[in-house]
Every structure is written in structure tokens, then in C-alpha cells.
Design a protein around this motif. Structure first.
Motif, PDB file in Angstrom:
ATOM      1  N   ASP A  40     -10.928  39.444  -0.420  1.00  0.00           N
ATOM      2  CA  ASP A  40     -11.652  38.139   0.020  1.00  0.00           C
ATOM      3  C   ASP A  40     -12.615  37.735  -1.211  1.00  0.00           C
ATOM      4  OD1 ASP A  40     -13.035  35.926   1.205  1.00  0.00           O
ATOM      5  OD2 ASP A  40     -14.830  37.319   2.072  1.00  0.00           O
ATOM      6  N   CYS A 180      -8.607  36.862   3.020  1.00  0.00           N
ATOM      7  CA  CYS A 180      -9.597  35.370   3.547  1.00  0.00           C
ATOM      8  C   CYS A 180     -10.001  34.521   2.678  1.00  0.00           C
ATOM      9  CB  CYS A 180     -10.896  35.927   4.076  1.00  0.00           C
ATOM     10  SG  CYS A 180     -10.009  36.955   5.996  1.00  0.00           S
ATOM     11  N   ASP A 300     -13.168  33.238   8.770  1.00  0.00           N
ATOM     12  CA  ASP A 300     -12.781  34.388   8.139  1.00  0.00           C
ATOM     13  C   ASP A 300     -13.008  35.121   9.717  1.00  0.00           C
ATOM     14  OD1 ASP A 300     -12.837  32.980   5.853  1.00  0.00           O
ATOM     15  OD2 ASP A 300     -13.864  34.028   4.849  1.00  0.00           O
TER      16      ASP A 300
END
Length: 380
Positions: A40, A180, A300
Motif C-alpha cells: 500500500d 491496495c 481498501d
């Protein structure tokens, strides 16, 4: 992950810094904690869900440029881990730039095809008035000075792609990647090691857009849904690095699950949800949650929720998925086909989550915080 970067500053100022039926066949009983690596661009609620849950073991975090540049994402992840007392989790910094896309290329795209709602690290101002503040603009190599203070915890000496490759060889067939942000690190890992994807248990990523519609009526939710009315197939994570997204779509994952923007339009990070989570969480985690800005969809968090509880899914489909890499009006747009209609150029079939049960997701989010408290997280 989008626009949730002010929570740590609020903690410091407060003195607290430091289907069902559709998925039943897809969710065999878990006999041990599932190993997870989070990919992420920062640190937010999705991280907390996975870090606090007793269903998974987060063995690392890798960062990538997307909403912010990779160096800032790394600092946010390290600071977040310090804040909640999880210094045991390694953080490996990843790619600073997409494979081919760039800020200049994005400006040219906008000049030809229209303005984008969100540009992440390239964002300088909103196109129209919005309830959200204009994010601070930084260059890719600007020094990072977080308002809440920089972390003392140090990042890994490995770059993210090498860390990912090493971990899947150490735990073949055991690691779930929860991605994500943009796909740059995963694409680099696959190109460096053609075995990489085949050694992963499952890739679950938040990205892509199929046919999202407004579900909630309040202004904040409607504004986010409106982003897709005229560009229904364009989503930020995949469009930030379309070439990487396409590489990942062709890699030999044993299981590939796509959580597009579609189910997020029925969700919202409401004040009530944040309050419930903060109350259930360990004190330091609860303080972090209480400082988060409400009003955003649970982008997410749906991906993390799927990993914790596949039963949140109420509608899904198995499709061949790819992303457009031709520079033009559809650059970065989601492409999809049913069996027999795909081009046959190595596209991989993906399990696409199209709708979820928002109440069940929220219950799982609260339960993850409760699990964190029950396993002694409050004493960290």
C-alpha cells in the motif's frame, strides 16, 4: 488508500502519538493464522484491521508511490506502526515511479481527455470545490517531515520487490498479498523472478472499476460515486501505473481476487462506525481510529474484510481482467471478458467482487478491533 494522512498529527496533538452463499465454497476453514503482506501507500484503517485481527499474521508491509510518493508512504507506515506499538512488522520501501506513466503524461492526458478527480502524488488542487482539504504537494525526493514527527523506526534495507520475492520463497504457497495501491512493486517482482506470482497463495487487490453506481444518498458518498459516471472504467490505483497493472493481470497467481471500486459505493466510513471501532480497539489503536476523518467510502477496507471474512461478498463473477496500456482516452481503464471472449494473450481469470454486505463488513471491522484488545494488544 486515499486522503487519510492527517490522523497521526491529530494523535500527537492529543498527546497519544506513540455471499455468504456466493463465497462459501471459496472459503475453506482456516486452521492457522493466514500469513499476509500488505502492499500500500501509507497507513490507515485497512492496516489496522489486518494487524489487529487474530485471523491473520502480518509478516511485512511494502510501500509504493500512489496517493503519496513512496518515501512519504514509508514514513507514514513506520510512524503508524510506532503509534500502535507494532514495531515488529518490517517495512520495505518500493518503487518511486510507475513503469512508464508520469506526472507530465497525466497532464497531457487531462489536456486531451478531461480533468481527473484524483491524481495522488501528482495532485496539486481539486477541480471543483470539495469538503476535503487540498492535499500538500511534494516532489518525489523532497525531504519527509511529517507534522506529527518523523518515525524513529527504520525501514528495511531491502527494496520492496526483493523483500516480496524473498518472502514467497521462504513461505511458498502460504502468503496472501493484500494490495491496495498501484501495482508497480508486484510487476517488478514478477519480472525479476518469473516464479514469484506462482509462489503466492492469493493476491487480493483493490483496484479497477467495472460499472459502479451511486448507492448512498448523502452528499459525501454521492460525490465519490459521481467520479465514475463519465469514466466508469477508470480507477486510480490501476490507472496510476497501467503497464504494471497489465503485467500483474498476466502473472500466474494460483488465486486472484479483484476488489474493484464497485462495492465501495454502498459503504462509508461514518462517525458511528469509527466510534464503534475505537471503543472496541486497544487504547492506542482506538486513539488512532478516533482521529480519522469520516466520510470516505471503505475502499481498501473491503479488500481487508474479504481476507478476514469472504462471506461479506453478496455478488461476484469470474472474469478475465486486464488494463488498457494504449495512451488515449482509455489509458489505464479496466478491460474484462467472460470465458471464451478474452484475447487469449495470457490474461488470468480473476474472482471479481461486485457487491458486499456493508453491515457484515462493519461488524467484521469492529470484531477485528475487539480481537486485538483480547489478545493483549492494549498492553503494547
Amino acid at each position: 488508500m486515499r486522503r487519510v494522512l492527517g490522523a497521526l498529527a491529530l494523535l500527537v496533538s492529543a498527546g497519544l502519538a506513540p455471499l455468504a452463499a456466493v463465497q462459501a465454497a471459496d472459503a475453506p476453514p482456516q486452521t492457522e493464522r493466514r500469513k499476509v503482506i500488505i502492499e500500500d501507500e501509507g497507513f490507515a484503517l485497512m492496516h489496522l484491521m489486518l494487524l489487529e485481527s487474530d485471523k491473520v499474521d502480518v509478516i511485512g508491509i511494502t510501500t509504493v508511490s500512489g496517493d503519496v510518493w513512496a518515501n512519504r508512504a514509508t514514513a507514514l507506515a513506520l510512524r503508524g506502526l510506532e503509534t500502535i506499538g507494532r514495531e515488529d512488522v518490517p517495512v520495505a520501501e518500493g518503487a518511486t515511479f510507475p513503469l512508464l506513466n508520469s506526472e507530465e503524461k497525466t497532464r497531457r492526458w487531462e489536456a486531451l481527455y478531461g480533468k481527473l478527480v484524483w491524481k495522488g502524488a501528482w495532485m496539486r488542487q481539486w477541480v471543483e470545490p470539495t469538503e476535503q482539504s487540498t492535499p500538500s504537494y511534494h516532489g518525489p525526493f523532497d525531504p519527509v517531515n511529517l507534522p506529527e514527527g518523523n518515525p524513529k523506526l527504520r525501514k528495511s534495507d531491502e527494496i520492496a520487490a526483493n523483500f516480496l520475492i524473498r518472502m514467497v520463497h521462504k513461505y511458498p504457497g502460504q502468503i496472501t498479498l493484500v494490495a491496495c495501491g498501484p501495482m508497480t512493486n508486484l510487476a517488478l517482482a514478477q519480472k525479476l523472478d518469473p516464479q514469484f506470482a506462482s509462489l503466492v497463495k492469493e493476491l487480493v487487490y483493490m483496484g479497477g472499476s467495472f460499472n459502479p453506481h451511486q448507492v448512498l444518498d448523502n452528499r459525501s458518498a454521492a460525490d465519490f460515486a459521481r467520479e465514475f459516471e463519465n469514466l466508469p472504467r477508470r480507477e486510480f490505483n490501476m490507472a496510476f501505473d497501467p503497464e504494471a497493472s497489465s503485467i500483474v493481470s498476466h502473472a500466474p497467481w494460483p488465486r486472484l481476487t479483484v476488489v474493484p471500486v464497485d462495492p465501495s459505493t454502498a459503504t462509508q466510513r461514518s462517525p458511528e462506525l469509527l466510534a464503534r471501532m475505537a471503543k472496541a480497539a486497544p487504547p492506542r489503536v482506538g486513539a488512532f481510529i478516533a482521529a480519522l476523518e469520516p466520510g470516505f467510502p471503505l475502499w481498501d477496507e473491503i479488500a481487508a474484510g474479504y481476507v478476514l471474512d469472504p462471506g461479506i461478498v453478496t455478488k461476484a463473477d469470474d472474469l478475465y481482467v486486464d488494463y488498457d496500456t494504449q495512451f488515449g482516452p482509455n489509458y489505464g481503464a479496466t478491460l474484462s471478458w467472460r470465458e471464451g471472449y478474452q484475447p487469449g494473450l495470457g490474461e488470468r481469470k480473476a474472482h471479481v467482487v461486485l457487491a458486499i454486505d456493508p453491515r457484515r463488513l462493519e461488524a467484521d471491522m469492529v470484531e477485528a478491533m475487539r480481537e486485538g484488545a483480547q489478545k493483549g494488544a492494549g498492553q503494547r
